[in-house]
Scaffold this active site. Structure first.
Site, PDB file in Angstrom:
ATOM      1  N   HIS A  72       0.702  -1.109   0.019  1.00  0.00           N
ATOM      2  CA  HIS A  72      -0.006  -0.096   0.071  1.00  0.00           C
ATOM      3  C   HIS A  72       0.845   1.315   0.038  1.00  0.00           C
ATOM      4  O   HIS A  72       1.832   1.673   0.916  1.00  0.00           O
ATOM      5  CB  HIS A  72      -0.919  -0.071   1.355  1.00  0.00           C
ATOM      6  N   TYR A 201      -9.368   5.861   7.089  1.00  0.00           N
ATOM      7  CA  TYR A 201      -9.362   6.318   8.390  1.00  0.00           C
ATOM      8  C   TYR A 201     -10.459   7.284   8.425  1.00  0.00           C
ATOM      9  O   TYR A 201     -10.319   8.473   7.944  1.00  0.00           O
ATOM     10  CB  TYR A 201      -8.132   6.835   9.009  1.00  0.00           C
ATOM     11  N   PRO A 293      -4.695   1.089  18.708  1.00  0.00           N
ATOM     12  CA  PRO A 293      -4.345   0.413  17.401  1.00  0.00           C
ATOM     13  C   PRO A 293      -4.257   1.451  16.247  1.00  0.00           C
ATOM     14  O   PRO A 293      -3.598   1.060  15.239  1.00  0.00           O
ATOM     15  CB  PRO A 293      -5.603  -0.775  17.045  1.00  0.00           C
ATOM     16  N   LYS A 297       0.629   0.098  14.966  1.00  0.00           N
ATOM     17  CA  LYS A 297       2.075  -0.213  15.329  1.00  0.00           C
ATOM     18  C   LYS A 297       2.440  -1.256  16.283  1.00  0.00           C
ATOM     19  O   LYS A 297       3.446  -1.556  16.524  1.00  0.00           O
ATOM     20  CB  LYS A 297       2.551   1.225  15.947  1.00  0.00           C
ATOM     21  N   TYR A 385       3.604   6.787   9.648  1.00  0.00           N
ATOM     22  CA  TYR A 385       3.090   5.577   9.425  1.00  0.00           C
ATOM     23  C   TYR A 385       3.698   4.359   8.774  1.00  0.00           C
ATOM     24  O   TYR A 385       3.701   3.335   8.950  1.00  0.00           O
ATOM     25  CB  TYR A 385       1.833   6.064   8.365  1.00  0.00           C
TER      26      TYR A 385
HETATM   27  P1  FAD Z   1       0.576 -11.461  21.923  1.00  0.00           P
HETATM   28  O1  FAD Z   1       0.047 -11.660  20.556  1.00  0.00           O
HETATM   29  O2  FAD Z   1      -0.381 -10.984  23.041  1.00  0.00           O
HETATM   30  O3  FAD Z   1       1.186 -12.785  22.359  1.00  0.00           O
HETATM   31  C1  FAD Z   1       1.595 -13.503  23.698  1.00  0.00           C
HETATM   32  C2  FAD Z   1       1.220 -15.025  23.664  1.00  0.00           C
HETATM   33  O4  FAD Z   1       1.729 -15.253  25.203  1.00  0.00           O
HETATM   34  C3  FAD Z   1       0.033 -15.304  23.601  1.00  0.00           C
HETATM   35  O5  FAD Z   1      -0.036 -16.442  22.654  1.00  0.00           O
HETATM   36  C4  FAD Z   1      -0.590 -15.911  25.237  1.00  0.00           C
HETATM   37  O6  FAD Z   1      -1.136 -16.826  24.856  1.00  0.00           O
HETATM   38  C5  FAD Z   1       0.874 -16.317  25.480  1.00  0.00           C
HETATM   39  N1  FAD Z   1       0.679 -16.244  26.901  1.00  0.00           N
HETATM   40  C6  FAD Z   1       0.133 -15.224  27.880  1.00  0.00           C
HETATM   41  N2  FAD Z   1       0.641 -15.488  29.174  1.00  0.00           N
HETATM   42  C7  FAD Z   1       1.233 -16.637  29.196  1.00  0.00           C
HETATM   43  C8  FAD Z   1       1.718 -17.394  30.154  1.00  0.00           C
HETATM   44  N3  FAD Z   1       1.716 -17.211  31.292  1.00  0.00           N
HETATM   45  N4  FAD Z   1       2.411 -18.673  29.802  1.00  0.00           N
HETATM   46  C9  FAD Z   1       2.570 -18.735  28.437  1.00  0.00           C
HETATM   47  N5  FAD Z   1       1.941 -18.209  27.528  1.00  0.00           N
HETATM   48  C10 FAD Z   1       1.447 -16.998  27.753  1.00  0.00           C
HETATM   49  N6  FAD Z   1      -2.056  -4.417  16.362  1.00  0.00           N
HETATM   50  C11 FAD Z   1      -2.124  -3.486  15.267  1.00  0.00           C
HETATM   51  O7  FAD Z   1      -1.164  -3.185  14.670  1.00  0.00           O
HETATM   52  N7  FAD Z   1      -3.309  -3.540  14.666  1.00  0.00           N
HETATM   53  C12 FAD Z   1      -4.578  -4.057  15.216  1.00  0.00           C
HETATM   54  O8  FAD Z   1      -5.764  -4.090  14.494  1.00  0.00           O
HETATM   55  C13 FAD Z   1      -4.517  -4.663  16.400  1.00  0.00           C
HETATM   56  N8  FAD Z   1      -5.623  -5.150  17.159  1.00  0.00           N
HETATM   57  C14 FAD Z   1      -5.705  -5.908  18.116  1.00  0.00           C
HETATM   58  C15 FAD Z   1      -6.668  -6.169  18.824  1.00  0.00           C
HETATM   59  C16 FAD Z   1      -6.538  -6.919  20.082  1.00  0.00           C
HETATM   60  C17 FAD Z   1      -7.900  -7.350  20.541  1.00  0.00           C
HETATM   61  C18 FAD Z   1      -5.128  -6.981  20.645  1.00  0.00           C
HETATM   62  C19 FAD Z   1      -5.285  -7.733  22.219  1.00  0.00           C
HETATM   63  C20 FAD Z   1      -3.982  -6.416  20.010  1.00  0.00           C
HETATM   64  C21 FAD Z   1      -4.207  -5.899  18.832  1.00  0.00           C
HETATM   65  N9  FAD Z   1      -3.108  -5.302  18.241  1.00  0.00           N
HETATM   66  C22 FAD Z   1      -3.212  -4.833  16.817  1.00  0.00           C
HETATM   67  C23 FAD Z   1      -1.761  -5.356  18.727  1.00  0.00           C
HETATM   68  C24 FAD Z   1      -1.038  -6.493  18.298  1.00  0.00           C
HETATM   69  O9  FAD Z   1      -1.908  -7.424  17.846  1.00  0.00           O
HETATM   70  C25 FAD Z   1      -0.148  -7.070  19.347  1.00  0.00           C
HETATM   71  O10 FAD Z   1       0.927  -5.980  19.268  1.00  0.00           O
HETATM   72  C26 FAD Z   1       0.754  -8.283  18.979  1.00  0.00           C
HETATM   73  O11 FAD Z   1      -0.036  -9.566  18.897  1.00  0.00           O
HETATM   74  C27 FAD Z   1       1.859  -8.436  19.847  1.00  0.00           C
HETATM   75  O12 FAD Z   1       2.647  -9.827  19.651  1.00  0.00           O
HETATM   76  P2  FAD Z   1       2.953 -10.275  20.931  1.00  0.00           P
HETATM   77  O13 FAD Z   1       3.541 -11.603  20.498  1.00  0.00           O
HETATM   78  O14 FAD Z   1       4.019  -9.515  21.780  1.00  0.00           O
HETATM   79  O15 FAD Z   1       1.976 -10.643  22.161  1.00  0.00           O
HETATM   80  C1  DHB Z   2      -5.714  -2.376  10.660  1.00  0.00           C
HETATM   81  C2  DHB Z   2      -5.619  -2.014  12.163  1.00  0.00           C
HETATM   82  C3  DHB Z   2      -5.177  -0.852  12.336  1.00  0.00           C
HETATM   83  O1  DHB Z   2      -4.935  -0.420  13.932  1.00  0.00           O
HETATM   84  C4  DHB Z   2      -4.745  -0.199  11.541  1.00  0.00           C
HETATM   85  O2  DHB Z   2      -4.333   1.080  11.788  1.00  0.00           O
HETATM   86  C5  DHB Z   2      -4.938  -0.565  10.211  1.00  0.00           C
HETATM   87  C6  DHB Z   2      -5.182  -1.651   9.932  1.00  0.00           C
HETATM   88  C7  DHB Z   2      -6.072  -3.860  10.711  1.00  0.00           C
HETATM   89  O3  DHB Z   2      -6.595  -4.455  11.416  1.00  0.00           O
HETATM   90  O4  DHB Z   2      -6.495  -4.043   9.331  1.00  0.00           O
END
Ligand code: FAD
Ligand code: DHB
Length: 391
Positions: A72, A201, A293, A297, A385
């Protein structure tokens, strides 16, 4: 059992770290509380910065991402009923972002890990961290009712916001910075063509809306909703009706609706824990920080953290140097706070904040108009961005 690095959490940060370490010849075991299917079922981020794409390439998992991901080059801002394009590529010296979902990134990382025969222990319960302030950290967990212990050199806490790693650090050794927002995002995923080629957006009198996508046949939409809303009370029909009310006439006309594949509400939060290293325990990704979100980032920061961490640990083994480890926290936090600032700013600009009153509303409108007219202001949006550089 013994390994060099125990990684807690098999989300994107844990899996990517595992693969980057493996590529550098460093043994690691991942402990995950959930099943693999559960991890894949969580629908989250959708936009990758070049920095994240480069790290996934370095980890050797980039082929499907390059085949199926959608580059994009711009985004659209909708306010006062009109759309304005921000030319991300033109304003950032040729950079772009890649639309490729977190679910797919996670699946690619899981598959390569399984193919290499690396150990991921799913459904590991009661994970506990010990002696990370010594040279011989240990991690205990329960699997199928049996207790196990792993000795290691380092522990990587990649277990998300509610994980055990950050909670294992004494309160006196960590400082948390937090801001919560008075609304959430209701997201809907559907197998329908996206309403537009680029992400929209929207700042509207009824609240924020985002039109995103996962592919040319799968759309992801979000609506700003009050924190008190329950997902069960939002039928698909109610979602589509509300989205239509937040779009411009052309998009409303083009919108294709269909049954939801997934629908969920996520609260919005800004959060940073400092520092990110405690002896031989490192925090990475959502375990250390959360961004609202808007601007996508979260996943990108998780990727850059583990980029720094894998380099630091590799340097420790290959060059017998502590330098990378000693500066890990500081290098991550410098990038994290800039993404925190951007995500907070973009959230503040695009959402409705009734408590800010009419004055706040007017200031928001003035800033939006300035943003789309001023090359200086839109260049700053584009630069952030597409993602700031890691070095
Ligand atoms: P996570 O993806 O949270 O992974 C952590 C892992 O650790 C999980 O699998 C969990 O099960 C495991 N875990 C937890 N506790 C324990 C334990 N005690 N023992 C063993 N394992 C454990 N970011 C965006 O950029 N755009 C979005 O649209 C967006 N939407 C989101 C929506 C939601 C509901 C959430 C919660 C986050 C969203 N994010 C979004 C943020 C993005 O998804 C996260 O920044 C990303 O998932 C971070 O990855 P991570 O691996 O650090 O953590
Ligand atoms: C998506 C989520 C975001 O927070 C964003 O800024 C752009 C895209 C997505 O889930 O597709």
């Amino acid at each position: 059992m013994r390994t060099q690095v125990v990684i807690v959490g098999a989300g994107p940060s844990g899996l990517l770290l595992g693969q980057l370490l493996y590529k550098a010849g460093i043994d690691n075991i991942i402990l995950e509380r959930q099943t693999g299917e559960y991890v894949l079922g969580r629908i989250r981020a959708g936009v990758l910065e070049q920095v994240a794409v480069d790290l996934l390439d370095r980890a050797g998992v980039g082929s499907r991402m390059h085949e199926e991901g959608l580059p994009h080059h711009g985004i659209e801002l909708l306010f006062k009923g009109e759309r304005h394009r921000i030319d991300l590529t033109g304003l950032s010296g040729g950079k772009s972002v890649l639309v490729y979902g977190q679910t797919e990134v996670t699946r690619d990382l899981m598959e390569v890990r399984a193919a290499e025969g690396l150990t991921t222990i799913y459904e590991a319960s009661n994970v506990s961290l010990h002696d990370f302030d010594s040279e011989r950290p240990r991690v205990r967990y329960t699997k199928n009712g049996q207790e196990h212990e792993i000795e290691c050199d380092f522990i990587a806490g990649c277990d998300g916001f509610h994980g055990v790693s950050r909670a294992s650090v004494p309160a006196s050794a960590i400082h948390n910075y937090e801001k919560v927002y008075p609304f959430g995002w209701l997201g809907l995923l559907s197998d329908t063509p996206p309403v537009s080629d680029e992400l929209i957006y929207a700042n509207t009198p009824r609240g924020f809306a985002l039109c995103s996508m996962r592919s040319l046949t799968r759309s992801r939409y979000y609506l700003q909703v009050p924190l008190t809303d329950k997902v069960e009370s939002w039928s698909d029909e109610a979602f589509w009706n509300e989205l239509r009310l937040r779009l411009d006439a052309e998009a409303r006309e083009r919108l294709v609706t269909g049954p939801s594949l997934e629908k969920s509400i996520a609260p919005l939060r800004s959060f940073v824990a400092e520092p990110m290293r405690f002896g031989r325990l490192f925090l990475a990704g959502d375990a250390a920080h959360i961004v609202p979100p808007t601007g996508a980032k979260g996943l990108n920061l998780a990727a850059s953290d583990v980029g720094y961490l894998s380099e630091s640990i590799t340097e420790y083994y290959d060059e017998k140097s502590q330098a990378g480890i000693d500066t890990y926290s500081q290098r991550c936090l410098s990038r994290i706070w800039k993404a925190e600032r951007f995500s907070w700013w973009f959230t503040s600009l695009m959402h409705r904040f009734p408590a800010e009153g009419e004055f706040g509303q007017k200031i928001q409108e003035a800033e939006l108009e300035y943003l789309v007219k001023s090359v200086a202001a839109s260049t700053s949006l584009a630069e952030n961005y597409v993602g700031l550089p890691m070095k």
